[in-house]
Design an enzyme around this catalytic site. Structure first.
Site, PDB file in Angstrom:
ATOM      1  N   GLU A  61       7.429  25.076  81.278  1.00 62.25           N
ATOM      2  CA  GLU A  61       6.472  24.622  82.301  1.00 62.25           C
ATOM      3  C   GLU A  61       5.945  25.814  83.094  1.00 62.25           C
ATOM      4  O   GLU A  61       4.764  25.892  83.413  1.00 62.25           O
ATOM      5  CB  GLU A  61       7.137  23.629  83.260  1.00 62.25           C
ATOM      6  CG  GLU A  61       7.489  22.304  82.607  1.00 62.25           C
ATOM      7  CD  GLU A  61       8.060  21.282  83.584  1.00 62.25           C
ATOM      8  OE1 GLU A  61       8.046  21.515  84.805  1.00 62.25           O
ATOM      9  OE2 GLU A  61       8.515  20.232  83.110  1.00 62.25           O
ATOM     10  N   HIS A  98       3.409  17.219  82.969  1.00 61.27           N
ATOM     11  CA  HIS A  98       4.338  16.128  82.661  1.00 61.27           C
ATOM     12  C   HIS A  98       5.393  16.651  81.691  1.00 61.27           C
ATOM     13  O   HIS A  98       5.052  17.329  80.707  1.00 61.27           O
ATOM     14  CB  HIS A  98       3.582  14.944  82.044  1.00 61.27           C
ATOM     15  CG  HIS A  98       4.491  13.804  81.728  1.00 61.27           C
ATOM     16  ND1 HIS A  98       4.989  12.969  82.699  1.00 61.27           N
ATOM     17  CD2 HIS A  98       5.038  13.386  80.553  1.00 61.27           C
ATOM     18  CE1 HIS A  98       5.788  12.068  82.141  1.00 61.27           C
ATOM     19  NE2 HIS A  98       5.832  12.302  80.846  1.00 61.27           N
ATOM     20  N   LEU A 140      -1.927   6.500  84.279  1.00 54.72           N
ATOM     21  CA  LEU A 140      -0.776   7.349  84.590  1.00 54.72           C
ATOM     22  C   LEU A 140      -0.322   8.158  83.355  1.00 54.72           C
ATOM     23  O   LEU A 140      -0.199   7.603  82.264  1.00 54.72           O
ATOM     24  CB  LEU A 140       0.379   6.468  85.083  1.00 54.72           C
ATOM     25  CG  LEU A 140       1.586   7.210  85.649  1.00 54.72           C
ATOM     26  CD1 LEU A 140       1.202   7.994  86.897  1.00 54.72           C
ATOM     27  CD2 LEU A 140       2.711   6.242  85.953  1.00 54.72           C
ATOM     28  N   ASP A 141      -0.066   9.462  83.577  1.00 56.24           N
ATOM     29  CA  ASP A 141       0.398  10.365  82.517  1.00 56.24           C
ATOM     30  C   ASP A 141      -0.505  10.310  81.289  1.00 56.24           C
ATOM     31  O   ASP A 141      -0.056  10.398  80.139  1.00 56.24           O
ATOM     32  CB  ASP A 141       1.852  10.047  82.109  1.00 56.24           C
ATOM     33  CG  ASP A 141       2.816  10.294  83.242  1.00 56.24           C
ATOM     34  OD1 ASP A 141       2.489  11.089  84.133  1.00 56.24           O
ATOM     35  OD2 ASP A 141       3.893   9.674  83.248  1.00 56.24           O
ATOM     36  N   GLY A 146       9.350  22.342  93.983  1.00 63.83           N
ATOM     37  CA  GLY A 146       8.193  23.240  93.905  1.00 63.83           C
ATOM     38  C   GLY A 146       8.394  24.459  93.029  1.00 63.83           C
ATOM     39  O   GLY A 146       7.777  25.506  93.272  1.00 63.83           O
ATOM     40  N   ARG A 163       3.691  10.468  93.617  1.00 61.99           N
ATOM     41  CA  ARG A 163       2.959   9.268  94.029  1.00 61.99           C
ATOM     42  C   ARG A 163       1.863   8.986  93.003  1.00 61.99           C
ATOM     43  O   ARG A 163       1.253   9.923  92.467  1.00 61.99           O
ATOM     44  CB  ARG A 163       2.303   9.445  95.413  1.00 61.99           C
ATOM     45  CG  ARG A 163       3.235   9.800  96.537  1.00 61.99           C
ATOM     46  CD  ARG A 163       4.284   8.766  96.809  1.00 61.99           C
ATOM     47  NE  ARG A 163       3.755   7.458  97.169  1.00 61.99           N
ATOM     48  CZ  ARG A 163       4.493   6.351  97.267  1.00 61.99           C
ATOM     49  NH1 ARG A 163       5.788   6.405  97.009  1.00 61.99           N
ATOM     50  NH2 ARG A 163       3.943   5.219  97.604  1.00 61.99           N
ATOM     51  N   ILE A 164       1.619   7.712  92.775  1.00 55.83           N
ATOM     52  CA  ILE A 164       0.524   7.326  91.887  1.00 55.83           C
ATOM     53  C   ILE A 164      -0.765   7.344  92.709  1.00 55.83           C
ATOM     54  O   ILE A 164      -0.820   6.780  93.807  1.00 55.83           O
ATOM     55  CB  ILE A 164       0.779   5.925  91.298  1.00 55.83           C
ATOM     56  CG1 ILE A 164       2.006   5.983  90.389  1.00 55.83           C
ATOM     57  CG2 ILE A 164      -0.445   5.425  90.546  1.00 55.83           C
ATOM     58  CD1 ILE A 164       2.494   4.625  89.917  1.00 55.83           C
ATOM     59  N   LEU A 165      -1.780   8.006  92.189  1.00 58.00           N
ATOM     60  CA  LEU A 165      -3.040   8.136  92.945  1.00 58.00           C
ATOM     61  C   LEU A 165      -4.000   7.001  92.586  1.00 58.00           C
ATOM     62  O   LEU A 165      -3.987   6.493  91.465  1.00 58.00           O
ATOM     63  CB  LEU A 165      -3.694   9.481  92.619  1.00 58.00           C
ATOM     64  CG  LEU A 165      -2.875  10.713  93.018  1.00 58.00           C
ATOM     65  CD1 LEU A 165      -3.532  11.975  92.494  1.00 58.00           C
ATOM     66  CD2 LEU A 165      -2.690  10.787  94.528  1.00 58.00           C
ATOM     67  N   ASN A 182      -2.330  18.025  86.005  1.00 58.82           N
ATOM     68  CA  ASN A 182      -0.959  17.573  86.225  1.00 58.82           C
ATOM     69  C   ASN A 182      -0.077  18.185  85.145  1.00 58.82           C
ATOM     70  O   ASN A 182      -0.555  18.546  84.068  1.00 58.82           O
ATOM     71  CB  ASN A 182      -0.890  16.045  86.132  1.00 58.82           C
ATOM     72  CG  ASN A 182       0.511  15.520  86.398  1.00 58.82           C
ATOM     73  OD1 ASN A 182       1.200  15.994  87.311  1.00 58.82           O
ATOM     74  ND2 ASN A 182       0.966  14.562  85.603  1.00 58.82           N
TER      75      ASN A 182
HETATM   76  C1  GRF Z   1       8.595  19.061  86.730  1.00 60.16           C
HETATM   77  O1  GRF Z   1       9.595  18.834  85.801  1.00 60.16           O
HETATM   78  C2  GRF Z   1       7.302  18.468  86.268  1.00 60.16           C
HETATM   79  O2  GRF Z   1       7.178  18.421  84.886  1.00 60.16           O
HETATM   80  C3  GRF Z   1       7.348  17.076  86.818  1.00 60.16           C
HETATM   81  O3  GRF Z   1       8.022  17.190  88.036  1.00 60.16           O
HETATM   82  C4  GRF Z   1       8.875  18.327  88.028  1.00 60.16           C
HETATM   83  C5  GRF Z   1       8.547  19.143  89.240  1.00 60.16           C
HETATM   84  O4  GRF Z   1       9.489  20.139  89.500  1.00 60.16           O
HETATM   85  N1  GRF Z   1       6.022  16.533  86.907  1.00 60.16           N
HETATM   86  P1  GRF Z   1       9.180  21.238  90.607  1.00 60.16           P
HETATM   87  O5  GRF Z   1       8.995  20.504  91.935  1.00 60.16           O
HETATM   88  O6  GRF Z   1       7.978  21.978  90.189  1.00 60.16           O
HETATM   89  O7  GRF Z   1      10.420  22.091  90.658  1.00 60.16           O
END
Ligand code: GRF
Length: 219
Positions: free
Chosen positions: A177, A112, A147-148, A15, A94-96, A110
């Protein structure tokens, strides 16, 4: 505070993106009310982060459901119970189902860890290195049933270092991120972001196919 958007954040793990979003929303008074954090994993550390921030949590354990449809219905119920009208996937593993994704068209984001459409799927940092890419990064995108996939809102981009390990690269991508996901949330919560006929608009202008771009300032 007057909120403009109410959201559920879905996580499966540590998280850190959730933390970045919560911190940014608080520090910048973003009018987004994070009403619930939902995890499919009881042990996800992100739940502890949410509780520390005073945000309600729910656990919807996929192992307790016979199939994806019933699991997703339980997710939908938890989201609805907390009156969230947007969903942020932040490391939700999980895949929705298409049904759930369609419920939140234009309202589900999302992140990625690659410069989509390159490197969909897992293990992106190692694959970026092995492919000899010059650039790598992360993408925040609207979620569509594939997906993605789904149109990019913002990408954080960095130049890959010579002899960099996958772990070092991952750390640098993570820092990006934590900048781009809160930004996309802010754009959505302040009505700057629109999803129209499959395209992304920011401040009334269509974004390029890869979305807005944030370059790593510490190459
Ligand atoms: C991140 O690297 C994100 O890009 C991917 O999952 C990871 C989640 O990390 N989808 P966190 O749980 O936010 O630390």
């Amino acid at each position: 505070m007057q909120y403009n958007l109410s959201a559920a954040v879905l996580i499966s793990g540590s998280g850190t993106n959730l933390q970045a979003i919560m911190d940014y929303v608080r520090d910048h008074a973003v009018p987004c009310d994070i009403r619930v954090v939902i995890s499919n994993e009881t042990s996800a550390y992100g739940l502890t982060r949410a509780r520390a921030a005073g945000i309600p949590t729910e656990i919807v354990d996929h192992r307790e459901f016979p199939d994806r449809q019933s699991f997703d219905r339980a997710l939908q119920q938890a989201i609805d119970f907390h009156k969230a009208d947007a969903v942020f996937l932040a490391g939700f593993m999980r895949i929705l189902t298409h049904e759930l994704v369609r419920q939140f068209e234009g309202r589900m984001l999302n992140i990625h860890p690659s410069l989509l459409p390159e490197l969909k799927g897992m293990d992106t940092h190692r694959r970026a290195l092995e492919a000899g890419f010059e650039y790598h990064g992360a993408t925040v995108h609207f979620v569509t049933p594939e997906l993605d996939d789904g149109p990019s809102i913002v990408q954080g981009k960095l130049k890959i270092h010579k002899n960099e390990s996958p772990e070092q690269l991952q750390q640098r991508v993570h820092r990006l991120e934590y900048r781009i996901y809160p930004l996309a949330v802010e754009w959505m919560a302040t009505n700057r972001l629109q999803f129209i006929d499959g395209a992304v608009w920011l401040d009334g202008n269509p974004l390029p196919e890869n979305g807005a771009e944030i370059l790593d300032e510490n190459p």
